[in-house]
Write a protein that holds these residues in place. Sequence first.
Motif, PDB file in Angstrom:
ATOM      1  N   PHE A 113     -76.469  44.715  26.405  1.00 47.96           N
ATOM      2  CA  PHE A 113     -75.248  44.086  25.909  1.00 47.96           C
ATOM      3  C   PHE A 113     -74.823  42.774  26.522  1.00 47.96           C
ATOM      4  N   ARG A 114     -73.959  42.168  25.780  1.00 47.15           N
ATOM      5  CA  ARG A 114     -73.660  40.911  26.371  1.00 47.15           C
ATOM      6  C   ARG A 114     -72.044  40.748  26.177  1.00 47.15           C
ATOM      7  N   TYR A 115     -71.409  40.160  27.204  1.00 42.40           N
ATOM      8  CA  TYR A 115     -70.109  40.072  27.003  1.00 42.40           C
ATOM      9  C   TYR A 115     -69.772  38.570  27.859  1.00 42.40           C
ATOM     10  N   ARG A 116     -68.549  38.348  27.482  1.00 43.96           N
ATOM     11  CA  ARG A 116     -68.220  36.764  28.064  1.00 43.96           C
ATOM     12  C   ARG A 116     -67.113  37.177  29.182  1.00 43.96           C
ATOM     13  N   VAL A 117     -67.637  36.748  30.589  1.00 44.68           N
ATOM     14  CA  VAL A 117     -66.665  37.027  31.657  1.00 44.68           C
ATOM     15  C   VAL A 117     -65.347  36.417  31.718  1.00 44.68           C
ATOM     16  N   ASP A 118     -65.421  35.352  30.851  1.00 48.42           N
ATOM     17  CA  ASP A 118     -64.127  34.596  30.894  1.00 48.42           C
ATOM     18  C   ASP A 118     -63.118  34.790  29.779  1.00 48.42           C
ATOM     19  N   GLU A 119     -63.081  35.939  29.190  1.00 45.88           N
ATOM     20  CA  GLU A 119     -62.313  36.287  28.053  1.00 45.88           C
ATOM     21  C   GLU A 119     -61.219  37.287  28.621  1.00 45.88           C
ATOM     22  N   LEU A 120     -60.767  38.254  27.724  1.00 46.81           N
ATOM     23  CA  LEU A 120     -59.783  39.291  27.973  1.00 46.81           C
ATOM     24  C   LEU A 120     -60.390  40.475  28.804  1.00 46.81           C
ATOM     25  N   VAL A 121     -59.697  40.890  29.906  1.00 45.25           N
ATOM     26  CA  VAL A 121     -60.068  41.977  30.449  1.00 45.25           C
ATOM     27  C   VAL A 121     -58.812  43.000  30.375  1.00 45.25           C
ATOM     28  N   LEU A 122     -59.033  44.131  30.098  1.00 47.98           N
ATOM     29  CA  LEU A 122     -58.226  45.237  29.904  1.00 47.98           C
ATOM     30  C   LEU A 122     -58.253  45.977  31.291  1.00 47.98           C
ATOM     31  N   MET A 123     -56.898  46.092  31.794  1.00 45.53           N
ATOM     32  CA  MET A 123     -56.929  47.010  33.128  1.00 45.53           C
ATOM     33  C   MET A 123     -56.123  48.245  32.755  1.00 45.53           C
ATOM     34  N   ASP A 124     -56.735  49.408  33.133  1.00 47.52           N
ATOM     35  CA  ASP A 124     -55.896  50.672  32.826  1.00 47.52           C
ATOM     36  C   ASP A 124     -55.963  51.712  33.973  1.00 47.52           C
TER      37      ASP A 124
END
Length: 130
Positions: free
Chosen positions: A1-12
Motif C-alpha cells: 500500500f502507499r500513503y502520503r506521510v505529509d497529509e492527514l493523520v487521525l489520532m484516536d
Amino acid sequence: FRYRVDELVLMDATYRTTRYDLALFFLVVSTNVGYIVVAEFCVQSEKHEDIEEALAVIKKNNPSWTPKFFMTDYSEAEMLAIEEVFPACRIMLCDFHREQAWQRWTKGHGHGLSEVEAPVLLAHLRALAY
C-alpha cells in the motif's frame, strides 16, 4: 500500500478496554487501499507530557514525517502534545467529538442555561461550524 506521510493523520485513543488502566492510541492515515493504522502507543497517563513523549519517539524514528493535519477528539492534552511535536501542523477537531462536547456542555448544570436556551445555543454553535 502507499500513503502520503505529509497529509492527514487521525489520532484516536481507546480507554477501559482491558483491566489495566492504560490508554491505547492509534495513528491512522489514508492509503490507496483505505485507512490503515501506521503507529500505536500506550501511555500510563493521559497527560500531554506522556502523549508528547510517545509522539516524539515516533517522529524520531520517522524523521521525514511532517504531517500537515492531525484530527483528534476534544482532548487538550492530545492537542497540546501534537502542537509541541509538530508545531507547523494544523489540528482539526473531529465532528463527532465536537458535537459531543457541545452537547455535554449545554446540558451541564453549571452554565446557567435554561432548558429553552440550551438547544438555541446548540443550534447557533452548529451554524458556526458549518
